[in-house]
Scaffold this active site. Structure first.
Site, PDB file in Angstrom:
ATOM      1  N   GLU A  19     -13.164 -12.468   4.717  1.00  0.00           N
ATOM      2  CA  GLU A  19     -12.963 -12.904   3.329  1.00  0.00           C
ATOM      3  C   GLU A  19     -11.529 -13.360   3.105  1.00  0.00           C
ATOM      4  O   GLU A  19     -10.580 -12.695   3.537  1.00  0.00           O
ATOM      5  CB  GLU A  19     -13.301 -11.729   2.406  1.00  0.00           C
ATOM      6  CG  GLU A  19     -14.014 -12.117   1.162  1.00  0.00           C
ATOM      7  CD  GLU A  19     -15.403 -12.690   1.435  1.00  0.00           C
ATOM      8  OE1 GLU A  19     -15.532 -13.930   1.512  1.00  0.00           O
ATOM      9  OE2 GLU A  19     -16.351 -11.908   1.569  1.00  0.00           O
TER      10      GLU A  19
ATOM     11  N   THR B 133     -10.135 -15.705   4.488  1.00  0.00           N
ATOM     12  CA  THR B 133      -9.556 -16.153   5.752  1.00  0.00           C
ATOM     13  C   THR B 133      -9.741 -17.653   5.933  1.00  0.00           C
ATOM     14  O   THR B 133      -9.049 -18.274   6.729  1.00  0.00           O
ATOM     15  CB  THR B 133     -10.232 -15.435   6.940  1.00  0.00           C
ATOM     16  OG1 THR B 133     -11.648 -15.512   6.745  1.00  0.00           O
ATOM     17  CG2 THR B 133      -9.813 -13.982   7.024  1.00  0.00           C
ATOM     18  N   ASP B 134     -10.675 -18.252   5.172  1.00  0.00           N
ATOM     19  CA  ASP B 134     -11.035 -19.651   5.499  1.00  0.00           C
ATOM     20  C   ASP B 134      -9.920 -20.641   5.166  1.00  0.00           C
ATOM     21  O   ASP B 134      -9.749 -21.632   5.863  1.00  0.00           O
ATOM     22  CB  ASP B 134     -12.395 -20.083   4.909  1.00  0.00           C
ATOM     23  CG  ASP B 134     -12.483 -20.088   3.398  1.00  0.00           C
ATOM     24  OD1 ASP B 134     -11.550 -19.590   2.724  1.00  0.00           O
ATOM     25  OD2 ASP B 134     -13.499 -20.606   2.874  1.00  0.00           O
TER      26      ASP B 134
ATOM     27  N   SER C 144     -30.369 -31.296 -14.809  1.00  0.00           N
ATOM     28  CA  SER C 144     -30.532 -29.961 -14.230  1.00  0.00           C
ATOM     29  C   SER C 144     -31.538 -29.163 -15.030  1.00  0.00           C
ATOM     30  O   SER C 144     -31.410 -29.027 -16.257  1.00  0.00           O
ATOM     31  CB  SER C 144     -29.186 -29.236 -14.228  1.00  0.00           C
ATOM     32  OG  SER C 144     -29.409 -27.847 -14.124  1.00  0.00           O
TER      33      SER C 144
ATOM     34  N   LEU D  65     -22.184 -16.119  -4.977  1.00  0.00           N
ATOM     35  CA  LEU D  65     -23.173 -16.398  -3.934  1.00  0.00           C
ATOM     36  C   LEU D  65     -23.259 -17.890  -3.628  1.00  0.00           C
ATOM     37  O   LEU D  65     -24.234 -18.379  -3.085  1.00  0.00           O
ATOM     38  CB  LEU D  65     -24.537 -15.831  -4.355  1.00  0.00           C
ATOM     39  CG  LEU D  65     -24.536 -14.311  -4.616  1.00  0.00           C
ATOM     40  CD1 LEU D  65     -25.883 -13.835  -5.161  1.00  0.00           C
ATOM     41  CD2 LEU D  65     -24.173 -13.530  -3.348  1.00  0.00           C
TER      42      LEU D  65
ATOM     43  N   SER E 229     -22.320 -23.188  -6.457  1.00  0.00           N
ATOM     44  CA  SER E 229     -21.724 -24.527  -6.517  1.00  0.00           C
ATOM     45  C   SER E 229     -21.831 -25.239  -5.177  1.00  0.00           C
ATOM     46  O   SER E 229     -22.158 -26.423  -5.121  1.00  0.00           O
ATOM     47  CB  SER E 229     -20.238 -24.501  -6.899  1.00  0.00           C
ATOM     48  OG  SER E 229     -19.885 -23.384  -7.599  1.00  0.00           O
TER      49      SER E 229
ATOM     50  N   ASP F 212     -18.130 -21.789   2.224  1.00  0.00           N
ATOM     51  CA  ASP F 212     -19.403 -21.796   1.498  1.00  0.00           C
ATOM     52  C   ASP F 212     -20.215 -23.048   1.796  1.00  0.00           C
ATOM     53  O   ASP F 212     -21.431 -22.995   1.982  1.00  0.00           O
ATOM     54  CB  ASP F 212     -19.151 -21.694  -0.011  1.00  0.00           C
ATOM     55  CG  ASP F 212     -18.335 -20.458  -0.363  1.00  0.00           C
ATOM     56  OD1 ASP F 212     -18.220 -19.558   0.490  1.00  0.00           O
ATOM     57  OD2 ASP F 212     -17.809 -20.408  -1.485  1.00  0.00           O
TER      58      ASP F 212
ATOM     59  N   TYR G 120      -7.306 -17.060  -7.590  1.00  0.00           N
ATOM     60  CA  TYR G 120      -7.657 -17.513  -6.241  1.00  0.00           C
ATOM     61  C   TYR G 120      -6.529 -18.405  -5.688  1.00  0.00           C
ATOM     62  O   TYR G 120      -6.064 -18.226  -4.562  1.00  0.00           O
ATOM     63  CB  TYR G 120      -8.975 -18.280  -6.298  1.00  0.00           C
ATOM     64  CG  TYR G 120      -9.514 -18.756  -4.971  1.00  0.00           C
ATOM     65  CD1 TYR G 120     -10.438 -18.005  -4.262  1.00  0.00           C
ATOM     66  CD2 TYR G 120      -9.111 -19.974  -4.430  1.00  0.00           C
ATOM     67  CE1 TYR G 120     -10.946 -18.446  -3.052  1.00  0.00           C
ATOM     68  CE2 TYR G 120      -9.609 -20.426  -3.214  1.00  0.00           C
ATOM     69  CZ  TYR G 120     -10.527 -19.669  -2.536  1.00  0.00           C
ATOM     70  OH  TYR G 120     -11.029 -20.116  -1.336  1.00  0.00           O
TER      71      TYR G 120
HETATM   72  C1  GLA Z   1     -14.840 -18.375  -2.262  1.00  0.00           C
HETATM   73  C2  GLA Z   1     -14.400 -19.704  -1.677  1.00  0.00           C
HETATM   74  C3  GLA Z   1     -14.418 -19.647  -0.152  1.00  0.00           C
HETATM   75  C4  GLA Z   1     -13.661 -18.418   0.375  1.00  0.00           C
HETATM   76  C5  GLA Z   1     -14.095 -17.163  -0.364  1.00  0.00           C
HETATM   77  C6  GLA Z   1     -13.272 -15.964   0.017  1.00  0.00           C
HETATM   78  O1  GLA Z   1     -16.183 -18.138  -1.982  1.00  0.00           O
HETATM   79  O2  GLA Z   1     -15.250 -20.742  -2.097  1.00  0.00           O
HETATM   80  O3  GLA Z   1     -13.868 -20.826   0.370  1.00  0.00           O
HETATM   81  O4  GLA Z   1     -12.283 -18.612   0.283  1.00  0.00           O
HETATM   82  O5  GLA Z   1     -14.021 -17.324  -1.778  1.00  0.00           O
HETATM   83  O6  GLA Z   1     -13.503 -15.636   1.337  1.00  0.00           O
END
Ligand code: GLA
Length: 391
Positions: A39, A41-42, A73, A132, A135, A179, A231
């Site tokens: 988490e 880390t991306d 939608s 989840l 988006s 995601d 974030y």
């Molecule tokens: C969200 C972001 C992802 C990632 C996670 C945390 O889901 O969309 O890119 O950074 O938070 O791991």
């Protein structure tokens, strides 16, 4: 395809025909995800390990060649929104339409000028605001549909990159690549071990039911949002850490050098915490991969718990509801639990023996009631298929 997803595709196609007057060229589906481990880390070029949920965004789509983009939608309702592909401007749209429109913008900006419009009707079963990836599912389903209809020949990881660009630039949320890649590339029965630096991937068999275990998702019903500042602040703090340590990204700090790296950061307490989380989390992903590959699935439980503590104490993206899920589930006998996704609300995952599912679920529900929190939504997550055409 299961009967229920075939029925969902039918329903979305039928509604498309009502809205736009003719049957769609096709229907596509893209899933939401949970992240097993890895988490925040991306955006540090690190490792992640998501798997796809059975919940999907479904899109019925027809191509248009006149520059018009029409969007509707089922989840939002209201009239069809009509835009023009030439008139799409980043960060100009604060509605849900920014996600599908952003994908059209990103495709055209990447040189795919053949994308000359579409009629789109969307319906999603991915809970929104629950961490989840509702988006990402919307973006990826539109990207895949347009890829097919306009013959772009793009691969899953390329659709993920374009979808991420739509979200970063058009929507204006500084998310990483996890995601969208999960939605585009996951496979049923597997978790996706992804190196976010080069997007190299390994599908890791992850069949908990066969081993007598279950993975529960607990949606705390606390809504989270990434466009809000926290974030982005974490992301900037990580970039600052990498710059101070003289590396391209925190991924480049080896776990065995962590103490030395922390010492070099001196008394910048916040950056030290962020760096410690990212470096230990990347290490946890590698440990989870090797445990799963050696068939020692139950042993990943403690790593999930450690990962949660690191997100709570070092990265500071948890919240009382997520902490309560983890503490209660573990006390009630779960093998492991952690928040999943960006945090600040959203969902937690719980790994448990099949026999303990009722006791764990009941304990979490009771603890929420006692704390005066909203009733959480608990469901079992089975690793499911990534984005695909369904009709
Ligand atoms: C969200 C972001 C992802 C990632 C996670 C945390 O889901 O969309 O890119 O950074 O938070 O791991």
């Amino acid at each position: 395809m299961s009967e229920s997803s075939a029925a969902a595709a039918e329903a979305v196609a039928a509604r498309f025909e009502e809205l736009y007057g003719s049957a769609p060229d096709g229907v596509w589906a893209a899933p939401g995800r949970v992240n097993l481990i890895g988490e925040h880390t991306d955006y540090n070029d690190g490792f992640v390990m998501p798997f796809a949920l059975p919940h999907t965004a479904v899109a019925a789509v027809s191509r248009r060649d006149d520059g018009v983009l029409r969007l509707h939608s089922a989840d939002i309702g209201g009239p069809v929104v009509e835009l023009t592909v030439d008139g799409l401007v980043p960060e100009s749209d604060k509605r849900w339409t920014a996600y599908p429109a952003g994908v059209v913008w990103a495709l055209r900006e990447a040189g795919h000028a053949v994308v000359t419009g579409a009629d789109i009707h969307l319906a999603s079963t991915v809970p929104a605001g629950a961490g989840l990836s509702s988006s990402a599912a919307l973006e990826v389903v539109v990207a895949l549909a347009l890829n097919d209809l306009f013959g772009l020949g793009l691969r899953g990881w390329q659709l993920a990159r374009l979808s991420q660009r739509a979200e970063n630039v058009y929507v204006g949320a500084p998310v990483g690549i996890m995601d969208q890649t999960a939605s585009a590339c996951c496979e049923a029965g597997h978790a996706l071990f992804l190196d976010t630096r080069d997007l190299s991937q390994r599908q890791i068999p992850f069949d908990l039911a066969a081993e007598g275990m279950r993975l529960l998702v607990v949606d705390t019903q606390v809504k989270h949002s990434h466009s809000e500042g926290e974030y982005g602040k974490r992301r900037e703090g990580c970039e600052k850490g990498a710059a101070l340590l003289g590396v391209d990204a925190l991924r480049d700090v080896p776990h065995e050098d962590l103490d030395a790296a922390l010492a070099r950061l001196g008394d910048d307490e916040e950056v030290r915490r962020l760096v410690r989380h990212v470096v230990t989390e990347d290490h946890r992903v590698e440990q989870v991969v090797s445990l799963l590959e050696s068939g020692d699935t139950r042993a990943i439980g403690p790593l999930l718990i450690e990962g949660h503590a690191s997100l709570r104490d070092d990265f500071r993206v948890s919240c009382p509801e997520l902490d309560l899920v983890v503490d209660t589930a573990v006390t009630a006998g779960a093998l492991g639990a952690r928040m999943t996704g960006g945090g600040f609300g959203g969902s937690a995952i719980v790994l448990t023996e099949e026999a303990d599912v009722p006791a764990v679920t009941k304990a979490v529900e009771e603890a929420f009631a006692t704390a005066g929190f909203k009733t959480p939504r608990v469901f079992e997550a089975v690793p499911s298929a990534g984005a695909r055409r369904v009709r």
